[in-house]
Design a protein around this motif. Structure first.
Motif, PDB file in Angstrom:
ATOM      1  N   VAL A   1       0.847  -1.194   0.000  1.00 51.02           N
ATOM      2  CA  VAL A   1       0.000   0.000   0.000  1.00 51.02           C
ATOM      3  C   VAL A   1       0.883   1.245   0.000  1.00 51.02           C
ATOM      4  O   VAL A   1       0.683   2.173  -0.797  1.00 51.02           O
ATOM      5  N   ILE A   2       1.874   1.265   0.869  1.00 51.78           N
ATOM      6  CA  ILE A   2       2.804   2.402   0.934  1.00 51.78           C
ATOM      7  C   ILE A   2       3.539   2.551  -0.398  1.00 51.78           C
ATOM      8  O   ILE A   2       3.699   3.663  -0.914  1.00 51.78           O
ATOM      9  N   ALA A   3       3.968   1.443  -0.993  1.00 55.24           N
ATOM     10  CA  ALA A   3       4.678   1.486  -2.272  1.00 55.24           C
ATOM     11  C   ALA A   3       3.801   2.086  -3.366  1.00 55.24           C
ATOM     12  O   ALA A   3       4.258   2.922  -4.156  1.00 55.24           O
ATOM     13  N   ALA A   4       2.533   1.691  -3.419  1.00 53.02           N
ATOM     14  CA  ALA A   4       1.615   2.203  -4.440  1.00 53.02           C
ATOM     15  C   ALA A   4       1.397   3.705  -4.280  1.00 53.02           C
ATOM     16  O   ALA A   4       1.406   4.455  -5.261  1.00 53.02           O
ATOM     17  N   VAL A   5       1.242   4.147  -3.040  1.00 45.13           N
ATOM     18  CA  VAL A   5       1.032   5.574  -2.787  1.00 45.13           C
ATOM     19  C   VAL A   5       2.289   6.362  -3.131  1.00 45.13           C
ATOM     20  O   VAL A   5       2.215   7.438  -3.726  1.00 45.13           O
ATOM     21  N   SER A   6       3.449   5.822  -2.792  1.00 41.23           N
ATOM     22  CA  SER A   6       4.715   6.511  -3.045  1.00 41.23           C
ATOM     23  C   SER A   6       4.949   6.757  -4.528  1.00 41.23           C
ATOM     24  O   SER A   6       5.535   7.767  -4.917  1.00 41.23           O
ATOM     25  N   VAL A   7       4.476   5.839  -5.377  1.00 39.75           N
ATOM     26  CA  VAL A   7       4.611   6.005  -6.819  1.00 39.75           C
ATOM     27  C   VAL A   7       3.740   7.160  -7.301  1.00 39.75           C
ATOM     28  O   VAL A   7       4.124   7.918  -8.188  1.00 39.75           O
ATOM     29  N   GLU A   8       2.578   7.315  -6.715  1.00 38.59           N
ATOM     30  CA  GLU A   8       1.606   8.302  -7.182  1.00 38.59           C
ATOM     31  C   GLU A   8       1.744   9.668  -6.526  1.00 38.59           C
ATOM     32  O   GLU A   8       1.429  10.681  -7.148  1.00 38.59           O
ATOM     33  N   ILE A   9       2.185   9.706  -5.270  1.00 37.87           N
ATOM     34  CA  ILE A   9       2.276  10.976  -4.540  1.00 37.87           C
ATOM     35  C   ILE A   9       3.672  11.083  -3.938  1.00 37.87           C
ATOM     36  O   ILE A   9       3.997  10.399  -2.965  1.00 37.87           O
ATOM     37  N   GLU A  10       4.449  11.946  -4.509  1.00 39.67           N
ATOM     38  CA  GLU A  10       5.841  12.103  -4.094  1.00 39.67           C
ATOM     39  C   GLU A  10       5.935  12.536  -2.628  1.00 39.67           C
ATOM     40  O   GLU A  10       5.259  13.461  -2.184  1.00 39.67           O
TER      41      GLU A  10
END
Length: 167
Positions: A108-117
């Protein structure tokens, strides 16, 4: 990677304008807190069946678009806050659990990190839907320090930005 959807304040304002202009129809949500003993016994029984480990201490009733939802809130023996949503036909529609940001799954953290710097979560809830799907509802700050509210599927395949003041 998965699908990203942005739902900004601008979109919310646009929808509100369309509603007030009569371009689309919807009934506004009406929400109130009632005493636990005033809640329908069937609704409380459904919430207790869904989460027998929770001692419920509050119920909020919301009517939106003609649908009545009873949101039962309470705590587990460990002090974890849990909410169970029950609609008027006594079906459970959602179970939300506050979780520590350290317990957010890595995917979940990885997916968010890709989308929101630079996203840094400040709060998190685990939401279980009737079909068993799990969605994480995250609050946090992006790299510029702007508050962002996000929903992410447990597998990280779908990231929905609910509120991002930068858009």
């Amino acid at each position: 990677m998965g699908r990203v959807t942005h739902v900004s304040r601008f979109f919310g304002a646009l929808c509100a304008a369309a509603l007030s202009a009569g371009l689309v129809g919807a009934e506004a949500a009406d929400e109130k807190t009632i005493r636990l003993k005033k809640a329908p016994a069937e609704a409380l029984a459904a919430a207790q069946e869904a989460r027998p480990d929770v001692t419920f201490d509050k119920v909020t009733v919301e009517v939106e678009d003609g649908v009545t939802t009873y949101e039962f809130s309470g705590e587990t023996e460990d002090g974890d806050r849990v909410e169970v949503d029950v609609v008027a036909d006594w079906a459970v529609t959602e179970i939300e659990e506050e979780i520590d940001v350290a317990d957010i799954p890595a995917e979940v953290i990885a997916a968010v990190s890709v989308e929101i710097e630079g996203f840094e979560p400040t709060g998190a809830e685990k939401s279980t839907r009737p079909d068993g799907a799990v969605v994480y509802e995250l609050e946090g700050l992006n790299a510029e320090g702007v508050e962002v509210d996000i929903e992410v599927q447990a597998d990280g395949e779908s990231v929905i930005v609910l509120d991002d003041e930068t858009t």
